[in-house]
Design a protein around this motif. Structure first.
Motif, PDB file in Angstrom:
ATOM      1  N   MET F   1      38.144  36.223  43.998  1.00 34.55           N
ATOM      2  CA  MET F   1      36.867  36.538  45.236  1.00 34.55           C
ATOM      3  C   MET F   1      36.918  38.029  44.949  1.00 34.55           C
ATOM      4  O   MET F   1      38.088  38.716  45.127  1.00 34.55           O
ATOM      5  CB  MET F   1      37.370  36.099  46.400  1.00 34.55           C
ATOM      6  CG  MET F   1      36.444  35.150  47.121  1.00 34.55           C
ATOM      7  SD  MET F   1      34.885  36.304  47.708  1.00 34.55           S
ATOM      8  CE  MET F   1      35.983  37.205  48.765  1.00 34.55           C
ATOM      9  N   PRO F   2      35.793  38.682  45.053  1.00 40.00           N
ATOM     10  CA  PRO F   2      34.322  38.231  44.723  1.00 40.00           C
ATOM     11  C   PRO F   2      34.277  38.275  43.045  1.00 40.00           C
ATOM     12  O   PRO F   2      35.112  38.421  42.204  1.00 40.00           O
ATOM     13  CB  PRO F   2      33.616  39.281  45.192  1.00 40.00           C
ATOM     14  CG  PRO F   2      34.454  40.451  44.990  1.00 40.00           C
ATOM     15  CD  PRO F   2      35.987  40.056  45.063  1.00 40.00           C
ATOM     16  N   THR F  28      37.210  47.035  42.463  1.00 37.94           N
ATOM     17  CA  THR F  28      37.893  45.850  42.942  1.00 37.94           C
ATOM     18  C   THR F  28      39.014  46.414  44.157  1.00 37.94           C
ATOM     19  O   THR F  28      38.835  45.856  45.231  1.00 37.94           O
ATOM     20  CB  THR F  28      39.168  45.467  41.824  1.00 37.94           C
ATOM     21  OG1 THR F  28      38.192  44.914  40.985  1.00 37.94           O
ATOM     22  CG2 THR F  28      40.007  44.506  42.273  1.00 37.94           C
ATOM     23  N   PHE F  31      36.422  46.841  47.234  1.00 44.36           N
ATOM     24  CA  PHE F  31      36.024  45.510  47.776  1.00 44.36           C
ATOM     25  C   PHE F  31      37.471  45.400  48.712  1.00 44.36           C
ATOM     26  O   PHE F  31      37.399  45.091  49.833  1.00 44.36           O
ATOM     27  CB  PHE F  31      35.783  44.483  46.785  1.00 44.36           C
ATOM     28  CG  PHE F  31      35.601  43.302  47.265  1.00 44.36           C
ATOM     29  CD1 PHE F  31      34.145  43.223  47.567  1.00 44.36           C
ATOM     30  CD2 PHE F  31      36.278  42.454  47.862  1.00 44.36           C
ATOM     31  CE1 PHE F  31      33.662  41.770  48.204  1.00 44.36           C
ATOM     32  CE2 PHE F  31      36.111  41.207  48.405  1.00 44.36           C
ATOM     33  CZ  PHE F  31      34.442  41.154  48.605  1.00 44.36           C
ATOM     34  N   ILE F  34      37.517  47.794  51.989  1.00 45.99           N
ATOM     35  CA  ILE F  34      36.493  47.446  52.819  1.00 45.99           C
ATOM     36  C   ILE F  34      36.705  45.797  53.721  1.00 45.99           C
ATOM     37  O   ILE F  34      36.397  45.807  54.960  1.00 45.99           O
ATOM     38  CB  ILE F  34      35.064  47.347  52.221  1.00 45.99           C
ATOM     39  CG1 ILE F  34      34.945  48.860  51.831  1.00 45.99           C
ATOM     40  CG2 ILE F  34      34.003  46.947  53.264  1.00 45.99           C
ATOM     41  CD1 ILE F  34      33.432  48.933  50.897  1.00 45.99           C
ATOM     42  N   PHE F  35      36.819  44.743  52.821  1.00 45.96           N
ATOM     43  CA  PHE F  35      37.250  43.534  53.353  1.00 45.96           C
ATOM     44  C   PHE F  35      38.322  43.229  53.931  1.00 45.96           C
ATOM     45  O   PHE F  35      38.693  42.107  54.429  1.00 45.96           O
ATOM     46  CB  PHE F  35      36.224  42.684  52.337  1.00 45.96           C
ATOM     47  CG  PHE F  35      34.909  42.968  52.295  1.00 45.96           C
ATOM     48  CD1 PHE F  35      33.815  42.781  53.396  1.00 45.96           C
ATOM     49  CD2 PHE F  35      34.129  43.492  51.238  1.00 45.96           C
ATOM     50  CE1 PHE F  35      32.604  42.933  53.358  1.00 45.96           C
ATOM     51  CE2 PHE F  35      32.792  43.839  51.303  1.00 45.96           C
ATOM     52  CZ  PHE F  35      32.111  43.823  52.296  1.00 45.96           C
ATOM     53  N   ARG F  37      40.779  42.061  52.091  1.00 50.83           N
ATOM     54  CA  ARG F  37      41.338  40.861  51.431  1.00 50.83           C
ATOM     55  C   ARG F  37      41.882  41.107  50.191  1.00 50.83           C
ATOM     56  O   ARG F  37      41.533  42.168  49.353  1.00 50.83           O
ATOM     57  CB  ARG F  37      39.849  39.881  51.116  1.00 50.83           C
ATOM     58  CG  ARG F  37      39.035  39.521  52.195  1.00 50.83           C
ATOM     59  CD  ARG F  37      37.808  38.730  51.671  1.00 50.83           C
ATOM     60  NE  ARG F  37      36.809  38.509  52.750  1.00 50.83           N
ATOM     61  CZ  ARG F  37      35.496  38.033  52.188  1.00 50.83           C
ATOM     62  NH1 ARG F  37      35.306  37.498  51.228  1.00 50.83           N
ATOM     63  NH2 ARG F  37      34.541  37.888  53.296  1.00 50.83           N
ATOM     64  N   SER F  39      42.615  41.086  46.391  1.00 43.78           N
ATOM     65  CA  SER F  39      41.712  41.241  45.113  1.00 43.78           C
ATOM     66  C   SER F  39      42.207  40.610  43.884  1.00 43.78           C
ATOM     67  O   SER F  39      41.802  40.830  42.950  1.00 43.78           O
ATOM     68  CB  SER F  39      41.240  42.559  45.039  1.00 43.78           C
ATOM     69  OG  SER F  39      42.385  43.294  44.818  1.00 43.78           O
ATOM     70  N   SER F  40      43.348  39.693  44.159  1.00 44.71           N
ATOM     71  CA  SER F  40      43.913  39.432  43.019  1.00 44.71           C
ATOM     72  C   SER F  40      43.030  38.318  42.176  1.00 44.71           C
ATOM     73  O   SER F  40      43.233  38.393  40.984  1.00 44.71           O
ATOM     74  CB  SER F  40      45.143  38.573  43.152  1.00 44.71           C
ATOM     75  OG  SER F  40      44.939  37.574  44.095  1.00 44.71           O
ATOM     76  N   ASN F  41      42.241  37.814  42.741  1.00 45.69           N
ATOM     77  CA  ASN F  41      41.101  36.953  42.100  1.00 45.69           C
ATOM     78  C   ASN F  41      39.957  37.486  41.628  1.00 45.69           C
ATOM     79  O   ASN F  41      38.974  36.878  41.349  1.00 45.69           O
ATOM     80  CB  ASN F  41      40.953  35.609  42.711  1.00 45.69           C
ATOM     81  CG  ASN F  41      42.220  34.594  42.556  1.00 45.69           C
ATOM     82  OD1 ASN F  41      42.639  34.442  41.347  1.00 45.69           O
ATOM     83  ND2 ASN F  41      42.721  34.329  43.876  1.00 45.69           N
ATOM     84  N   ALA F  42      39.625  38.826  42.165  1.00 42.91           N
ATOM     85  CA  ALA F  42      38.358  39.498  42.225  1.00 42.91           C
ATOM     86  C   ALA F  42      38.241  39.759  40.478  1.00 42.91           C
ATOM     87  O   ALA F  42      38.907  39.913  39.898  1.00 42.91           O
ATOM     88  CB  ALA F  42      38.290  40.849  42.507  1.00 42.91           C
TER      89      ALA F  42
END
Lengths: 68, 68, 68, 68, 68, 68
Positions: F1-2, F28, F31, F34-35, F37, F39-42
């Motif tokens: 994600m994402p 990455t 993102f 800001i969110f 979250r 980012s290992s799957n970004a």
């Protein structure tokens, strides 16, 4: 506004610059006319895809062209 | 119906035509079976992307492959 | 690896969660089997599109469904 | 052939069905005419995007519309 | 230039307008700085996807979130 | 994600690996910040497009560059 992405197969040496310009200009004007909006920021992206990578109904365009 | 876009890395010389055909046919049949819809208009597009242009977690596939 | 984007029409109330899970899992396994690669990072995105917004040969799916 | 994806902002209640039909048909015919190819398999997808989710030069269409 | 498409899951009520503005502005500035190009025509599109429609390794984000 | 897809023109020999790494890593991290979250799957995908295939307001980037 808007972003329009055209994915087409690369055939017979590929689309000419003239054809791509006609397409991009035509789509941009069509959009502008239908929605009555400025098209100064309209983006048109044209991607040409190898016929081995484009499939309809599970069959490649390469094969479908040969059947004709 | 539907349009399915596959973006995969180009590795070891790239996917063979046989692999791409298997993938497109397999996805098309899977879709048809699950949704019980005709797949004669199903479009599958396969795009191969250089490993320098594909990133997971901020790292390129090029680098991730070297770590293994 | 890879990223697979499915754009399908929303019909009969839309795809059920079970159907979407089957599709995503099926495509992921198919890819993994054909290319002999790990699929732990495979991303499948499913987008459902109104039949008024999906056109084949210039006609909406809405109209094409009525013709059948 | 081809697949054409239109991403436009949803404004003033959104595009009408008539406008979307005109756009899809117009693009399909334009493509067919320029490339002299059958357009029976041409796919046009129209996606309407909230003006809060569409940015040009870092500013949302929502804000850009207010400036005018 | 360029067109940047962000597909993210819609979680906890979805991204706020402030978050989306920060993301679009941040990406636009980053691009402009790295490539030393004007970003006045840069387009950023943000699409929020239901967690039932986003799959990693064949499992939905809905399920992956529950496992944590 | 994402999943973040960057479509940019290929100019002056194309983006260097260093520039692409900076862009992917920067987006990455942005993102993730800001969110809030992981980012290992970004996934960030960078696609470079010929300036003859990228149009703004109906004109190719090739032509727009010459005007400057």
């Amino acid at each position: 506004m808007p972003v329009i992405n055209v994915k087409m197969t690369k055939e017979d040496g590929g689309a000419t610059l003239k054809q791509k310009e006609e397409l991009a200009k035509g789509i941009t004007e069509l959009f502008s006319k239908i929605f009555n909006r400025s098209s100064s920021n309209a983006v048109v992206l044209i991607e040409e895809i190898n016929t081995d990578n484009y499939y309809i109904g599970g069959e490649s365009i390469t094969k479908l062209r040969k059947k004709k």
